[in-house]
Design an enzyme around this catalytic site. Structure first.
Site, PDB file in Angstrom:
ATOM      1  N   ASP A 144     -20.692  28.198  -7.721  1.00  0.00           N
ATOM      2  CA  ASP A 144     -19.452  28.389  -8.443  1.00  0.00           C
ATOM      3  C   ASP A 144     -19.731  28.844  -9.881  1.00  0.00           C
ATOM      4  O   ASP A 144     -18.983  28.531 -10.794  1.00  0.00           O
ATOM      5  CB  ASP A 144     -18.691  27.044  -8.458  1.00  0.00           C
ATOM      6  CG  ASP A 144     -17.223  27.234  -8.717  1.00  0.00           C
ATOM      7  OD1 ASP A 144     -16.820  28.385  -8.946  1.00  0.00           O
ATOM      8  OD2 ASP A 144     -16.496  26.240  -8.705  1.00  0.00           O
ATOM      9  N   CYS A 202      -6.944  26.026  13.851  1.00  0.00           N
ATOM     10  CA  CYS A 202      -6.038  24.940  13.478  1.00  0.00           C
ATOM     11  C   CYS A 202      -4.962  24.749  14.555  1.00  0.00           C
ATOM     12  O   CYS A 202      -4.131  23.841  14.442  1.00  0.00           O
ATOM     13  CB  CYS A 202      -5.380  25.213  12.128  1.00  0.00           C
ATOM     14  SG  CYS A 202      -6.572  25.232  10.776  1.00  0.00           S
ATOM     15  N   CYS A 205      -1.355  23.001  14.374  1.00  0.00           N
ATOM     16  CA  CYS A 205      -1.300  21.951  13.342  1.00  0.00           C
ATOM     17  C   CYS A 205      -0.844  22.521  12.005  1.00  0.00           C
ATOM     18  O   CYS A 205      -1.328  23.559  11.567  1.00  0.00           O
ATOM     19  CB  CYS A 205      -2.675  21.304  13.191  1.00  0.00           C
ATOM     20  SG  CYS A 205      -2.712  19.998  11.940  1.00  0.00           S
ATOM     21  N   CYS A 212       1.433  18.987   1.375  1.00  0.00           N
ATOM     22  CA  CYS A 212       1.266  19.385  -0.025  1.00  0.00           C
ATOM     23  C   CYS A 212       2.477  18.907  -0.834  1.00  0.00           C
ATOM     24  O   CYS A 212       3.607  19.307  -0.559  1.00  0.00           O
ATOM     25  CB  CYS A 212       1.116  20.905  -0.152  1.00  0.00           C
ATOM     26  SG  CYS A 212       0.988  21.406  -1.887  1.00  0.00           S
ATOM     27  N   CYS A 228      -0.388  24.211  -7.421  1.00  0.00           N
ATOM     28  CA  CYS A 228      -1.411  23.312  -6.854  1.00  0.00           C
ATOM     29  C   CYS A 228      -1.807  22.268  -7.912  1.00  0.00           C
ATOM     30  O   CYS A 228      -2.115  22.611  -9.054  1.00  0.00           O
ATOM     31  CB  CYS A 228      -2.617  24.145  -6.431  1.00  0.00           C
ATOM     32  SG  CYS A 228      -4.008  23.168  -5.831  1.00  0.00           S
ATOM     33  N   CYS A 258      -4.204  18.005   0.797  1.00  0.00           N
ATOM     34  CA  CYS A 258      -4.223  18.952   1.921  1.00  0.00           C
ATOM     35  C   CYS A 258      -5.473  18.790   2.769  1.00  0.00           C
ATOM     36  O   CYS A 258      -5.559  19.333   3.866  1.00  0.00           O
ATOM     37  CB  CYS A 258      -4.075  20.395   1.430  1.00  0.00           C
ATOM     38  SG  CYS A 258      -5.445  20.994   0.424  1.00  0.00           S
TER      39      CYS A 258
HETATM   40  C1  B12 Z   1     -10.103  29.502  -8.187  1.00  0.00           C
HETATM   41  C2  B12 Z   1     -10.517  28.315  -7.353  1.00  0.00           C
HETATM   42  C3  B12 Z   1      -9.571  27.314  -7.164  1.00  0.00           C
HETATM   43  C4  B12 Z   1      -8.089  27.498  -7.539  1.00  0.00           C
HETATM   44  C5  B12 Z   1      -7.399  28.377  -6.455  1.00  0.00           C
HETATM   45  C6  B12 Z   1      -7.642  27.841  -5.013  1.00  0.00           C
HETATM   46  C7  B12 Z   1      -7.476  28.869  -3.913  1.00  0.00           C
HETATM   47  N1  B12 Z   1      -7.134  28.389  -2.728  1.00  0.00           N
HETATM   48  O1  B12 Z   1      -7.653  30.050  -4.104  1.00  0.00           O
HETATM   49  C8  B12 Z   1      -7.618  26.013  -7.605  1.00  0.00           C
HETATM   50  C9  B12 Z   1      -7.774  25.517  -9.029  1.00  0.00           C
HETATM   51  C10 B12 Z   1      -6.170  25.766  -7.171  1.00  0.00           C
HETATM   52  C11 B12 Z   1      -8.646  25.347  -6.701  1.00  0.00           C
HETATM   53  C12 B12 Z   1      -8.426  24.165  -6.029  1.00  0.00           C
HETATM   54  C13 B12 Z   1      -9.372  23.538  -5.229  1.00  0.00           C
HETATM   55  N2  B12 Z   1     -10.655  23.874  -5.107  1.00  0.00           N
HETATM   56 CO1  B12 Z   1     -11.413  25.532  -5.791  1.00  0.00          CO
HETATM   57  N3  B12 Z   1     -12.241  27.151  -6.236  1.00  0.00           N
HETATM   58  C14 B12 Z   1     -11.820  28.215  -6.819  1.00  0.00           C
HETATM   59  C15 B12 Z   1     -12.929  29.302  -6.857  1.00  0.00           C
HETATM   60  C16 B12 Z   1     -13.555  29.292  -8.259  1.00  0.00           C
HETATM   61  C17 B12 Z   1     -12.441  30.693  -6.496  1.00  0.00           C
HETATM   62  C18 B12 Z   1     -11.572  30.710  -5.232  1.00  0.00           C
HETATM   63  C19 B12 Z   1     -10.867  32.027  -5.067  1.00  0.00           C
HETATM   64  O2  B12 Z   1     -11.463  33.064  -5.257  1.00  0.00           O
HETATM   65  N4  B12 Z   1      -9.566  31.979  -4.719  1.00  0.00           N
HETATM   66  C20 B12 Z   1      -8.777  33.135  -4.410  1.00  0.00           C
HETATM   67  C21 B12 Z   1      -8.576  33.190  -2.877  1.00  0.00           C
HETATM   68  C22 B12 Z   1      -7.798  34.430  -2.490  1.00  0.00           C
HETATM   69  O3  B12 Z   1      -9.880  33.289  -2.331  1.00  0.00           O
HETATM   70  P1  B12 Z   1     -10.458  32.243  -1.246  1.00  0.00           P
HETATM   71  O4  B12 Z   1      -9.792  30.919  -1.389  1.00  0.00           O
HETATM   72  O5  B12 Z   1     -11.939  32.275  -1.325  1.00  0.00           O
HETATM   73  O6  B12 Z   1      -9.888  32.885   0.079  1.00  0.00           O
HETATM   74  C23 B12 Z   1     -10.512  34.002   0.675  1.00  0.00           C
HETATM   75  C24 B12 Z   1     -11.452  33.571   1.731  1.00  0.00           C
HETATM   76  O7  B12 Z   1     -10.906  32.444   2.408  1.00  0.00           O
HETATM   77  C25 B12 Z   1     -11.472  34.814   2.595  1.00  0.00           C
HETATM   78  N5  B12 Z   1     -12.031  34.502   3.921  1.00  0.00           N
HETATM   79  C26 B12 Z   1     -12.069  33.336   4.550  1.00  0.00           C
HETATM   80  N6  B12 Z   1     -12.708  33.431   5.695  1.00  0.00           N
HETATM   81  C27 B12 Z   1     -13.097  34.662   5.808  1.00  0.00           C
HETATM   82  C28 B12 Z   1     -13.803  35.268   6.819  1.00  0.00           C
HETATM   83  C29 B12 Z   1     -14.112  36.600   6.699  1.00  0.00           C
HETATM   84  C30 B12 Z   1     -14.910  37.239   7.767  1.00  0.00           C
HETATM   85  C31 B12 Z   1     -13.630  37.318   5.583  1.00  0.00           C
HETATM   86  C32 B12 Z   1     -13.926  38.744   5.440  1.00  0.00           C
HETATM   87  C33 B12 Z   1     -12.896  36.679   4.553  1.00  0.00           C
HETATM   88  C34 B12 Z   1     -12.653  35.360   4.699  1.00  0.00           C
HETATM   89  O8  B12 Z   1     -10.158  35.300   2.602  1.00  0.00           O
HETATM   90  C35 B12 Z   1      -9.484  34.821   1.442  1.00  0.00           C
HETATM   91  C36 B12 Z   1      -8.926  36.038   0.756  1.00  0.00           C
HETATM   92  O9  B12 Z   1      -9.925  36.916   0.353  1.00  0.00           O
HETATM   93  C37 B12 Z   1     -13.917  28.769  -5.751  1.00  0.00           C
HETATM   94  C38 B12 Z   1     -15.395  29.065  -5.980  1.00  0.00           C
HETATM   95  C39 B12 Z   1     -15.710  30.507  -5.601  1.00  0.00           C
HETATM   96  N7  B12 Z   1     -16.409  31.174  -6.481  1.00  0.00           N
HETATM   97  O10 B12 Z   1     -15.308  30.983  -4.547  1.00  0.00           O
HETATM   98  C40 B12 Z   1     -13.635  27.237  -5.767  1.00  0.00           C
HETATM   99  C41 B12 Z   1     -13.674  26.493  -4.415  1.00  0.00           C
HETATM  100  C42 B12 Z   1     -12.921  27.338  -3.427  1.00  0.00           C
HETATM  101  N8  B12 Z   1     -12.904  25.285  -4.694  1.00  0.00           N
HETATM  102  C43 B12 Z   1     -13.341  24.252  -4.103  1.00  0.00           C
HETATM  103  C44 B12 Z   1     -12.707  22.985  -4.110  1.00  0.00           C
HETATM  104  C45 B12 Z   1     -13.536  21.785  -3.681  1.00  0.00           C
HETATM  105  C46 B12 Z   1     -11.366  22.876  -4.502  1.00  0.00           C
HETATM  106  C47 B12 Z   1     -10.431  21.648  -4.317  1.00  0.00           C
HETATM  107  C48 B12 Z   1     -10.627  20.899  -3.019  1.00  0.00           C
HETATM  108  C49 B12 Z   1     -10.634  20.715  -5.546  1.00  0.00           C
HETATM  109  C50 B12 Z   1      -9.757  19.468  -5.576  1.00  0.00           C
HETATM  110  N9  B12 Z   1      -9.995  18.479  -4.746  1.00  0.00           N
HETATM  111  O11 B12 Z   1      -8.896  19.355  -6.411  1.00  0.00           O
HETATM  112  C51 B12 Z   1      -9.045  22.333  -4.400  1.00  0.00           C
HETATM  113  C52 B12 Z   1      -8.526  22.803  -3.006  1.00  0.00           C
HETATM  114  C53 B12 Z   1      -7.260  23.608  -3.055  1.00  0.00           C
HETATM  115  C54 B12 Z   1      -7.146  24.536  -1.824  1.00  0.00           C
HETATM  116  N10 B12 Z   1      -6.490  24.063  -0.779  1.00  0.00           N
HETATM  117  O12 B12 Z   1      -7.661  25.660  -1.850  1.00  0.00           O
HETATM  118  C55 B12 Z   1     -14.562  24.577  -3.259  1.00  0.00           C
HETATM  119  C56 B12 Z   1     -14.098  24.671  -1.795  1.00  0.00           C
HETATM  120  C57 B12 Z   1     -15.070  24.142  -0.753  1.00  0.00           C
HETATM  121  C58 B12 Z   1     -14.487  24.319   0.632  1.00  0.00           C
HETATM  122  N11 B12 Z   1     -14.817  23.389   1.512  1.00  0.00           N
HETATM  123  O13 B12 Z   1     -13.760  25.280   0.911  1.00  0.00           O
HETATM  124  C59 B12 Z   1     -15.047  25.941  -3.874  1.00  0.00           C
HETATM  125  C60 B12 Z   1     -15.699  26.885  -2.878  1.00  0.00           C
HETATM  126  C61 B12 Z   1     -16.036  25.575  -5.014  1.00  0.00           C
HETATM  127  C62 B12 Z   1     -17.431  25.184  -4.483  1.00  0.00           C
HETATM  128  N12 B12 Z   1     -18.475  25.838  -4.962  1.00  0.00           N
HETATM  129  O14 B12 Z   1     -17.577  24.326  -3.650  1.00  0.00           O
HETATM  130  N13 B12 Z   1      -9.777  26.094  -6.605  1.00  0.00           N
END
Ligand code: B12
Length: 324
Positions: A144, A202, A205, A212, A228, A258
């Site tokens: 991260d 899922c 479910c 949330c 959130c 969640c």
């Molecule tokens: C910004 C961020 C947040 C933001 C936005 C959350 C969100 N859902 O986007 C906030 C502050 C709200 C947040 C909250 C939390 N976060 Co956070 N967060 C991040 C961060 C820095 C970036 C995430 C991001 O880019 N979000 C934007 C969305 C669009 O991207 P995304 O969630 O990654 O979704 C993409 C993927 O899922 C992708 N995808 C999924 N599967 C696949 C498969 C394929 C083949 C492809 C192509 C794409 C794909 O598609 C989505 C769109 O592109 C990451 C670390 C990182 N560098 O990734 C940690 C991270 C996601 N967070 C983490 C955690 C622990 C949390 C919390 C649980 C903390 C808490 N207990 O309070 C909560 C959970 C909320 C939730 N349900 O998501 C962990 C998640 C671990 C996990 N098991 O998933 C991470 C990975 C940090 C880490 N190094 O461990 N977070």
């Protein structure tokens, strides 16, 4: 969940030589990671993010709120060679967070800062890899701390799938895991077969979507960060509106609702109060903690991310709720 300075380095060194046995090197990397206590590990061969368009849509919808770093580093997330020149493969790992019951601090932030723990484990993995890899190979550890779409890479490495709550769910371990990566310019062999990127695991479910407390899910896997409670208590830097404050319900750092209702996360259930002291902070103490005391108290904790002003603001909101 952290800000970072993007390292937009251009090529500064020649790419790594091709390894003699990329399959054996990948196996070694995965074995070393599991040996370090990571609950899952896998290697992806590739460097382009396939889910970047989804990421861009998240930003274009304004769902990132005040997290300006996500916009600033948006382009860098398209491709791993923006972080490590000539990147060809990624080792992805997942680490289980402390178990525990209800408290006002989210589980991933209890105990040692996960950035430190994951980094330490991955550095040990890199040390093993260096012994077996050809000279001139390069590695970069990320927890991260770099513009990497960590959940996507973890899925592609075969660690698990993304559930409706947007979390990477590791079969057998659940979603209470944090992620880390080693980027390399070595052409490692993939350890997962072609990614089954369906979202169907899922079933019907919708427990997370319904649980949330702020209805932050616009659709399955799409979080409006501005609603959130994790964002509000950790990332938001400005003050709360009265509506936001009314949502917090005593939380001081993060939210796990969640995840805790997810059937993939079995015992222990969230209904029991946690015994670990770091599961809950005393809002009275936090509201009057000055900056140096904050820095000292949270020097080795992920709670530091909330900043002194932010954590005091959260504590004041909790106290206001108690006095109502
Ligand atoms: C910004 C961020 C947040 C933001 C936005 C959350 C969100 N859902 O986007 C906030 C502050 C709200 C947040 C909250 C939390 N976060 Co956070 N967060 C991040 C961060 C820095 C970036 C995430 C991001 O880019 N979000 C934007 C969305 C669009 O991207 P995304 O969630 O990654 O979704 C993409 C993927 O899922 C992708 N995808 C999924 N599967 C696949 C498969 C394929 C083949 C492809 C192509 C794409 C794909 O598609 C989505 C769109 O592109 C990451 C670390 C990182 N560098 O990734 C940690 C991270 C996601 N967070 C983490 C955690 C622990 C949390 C919390 C649980 C903390 C808490 N207990 O309070 C909560 C959970 C909320 C939730 N349900 O998501 C962990 C998640 C671990 C996990 N098991 O998933 C991470 C990975 C940090 C880490 N190094 O461990 N977070």
């Amino acid at each position: 969940m952290s800000g970072f300075r993007s390292r937009r380095t251009g090529p500064r060194f020649p790419p790594a030589p091709v390894p003699d046995d990329p399959v054996e090197l990948s196996r070694l990397a995965v074995r070393a990671a599991l040996g370090q206590g990571f609950v899952a590990a896998g290697v992806v061969a590739g460097f382009r993010a396939e889910g970047w368009a989804g990421y861009r849509a998240f930003l274009d919808g304004g769902l990132h709120g005040e997290m300006g770093y996500l916009e600033r580093d948006s382009e860098a997330r398209r491709s791993l060679d923006s972080i490590l020149p000539y990147a060809k493969a990624v080792l992805c790992v997942a680490r289980e967070v402390p178990s525990g019951g209800r408290g006002n601090v989210a589980r991933y932030a209890r105990g040692e800062d996960y950035h430190d723990a994951v980094r330490r484990g991955l550095k040990a993995v890199v040390a093993s890899l260096r012994q077996a890899a050809p000279a001139g190979s390069h590695f970069r550890v990320c927890v991260d701390t770099a513009p990497v779409l960590e959940r996507e890479w973890a899925v592609r490495a075969g660690l698990g799938f993304v559930g409706r709550n947007g979390m990477l769910i590791v079969p057998g371990a659940g979603s209470h895991v944090v992620l880390g990566e080693v980027l390399t310019d070595l052409a490692l062999a993939p350890t997962a077969t072609a990614v089954d990127a369906t979202w169907e695991k899922c079933g019907g479910c919708r427990a997370c979507l319904d649980a949330c407390p702020t209805s932050a899910f616009l659709a399955p896997r799409v979080v409006d960060a501005r609603r959130c409670l994790s964002y509000l208590t950790i990332e938001k830097r400005s003050g709360f509106t009265p509506e936001e404050e009314s949502w917090l319900d005593g939380r001081l750092f993060g939210c796990d609702d969640c995840q805790d209702v997810c059937p993939y996360n079995s015992a222990p259930r969230w209904s029991e109060p946690a015994r670990e002291p770091e599961a809950s902070l005393d809002p009275v103490e936090i509201a009057s903690l000055d900056d140096p005391a904050f820095q000292e108290r949270f020097a080795r904790s992920a709670v530091r991310r909330a900043t002194p002003d932010g954590l005091r603001r959260n504590a004041r909101a909790a106290l206001a709720r108690e006095s109502r």
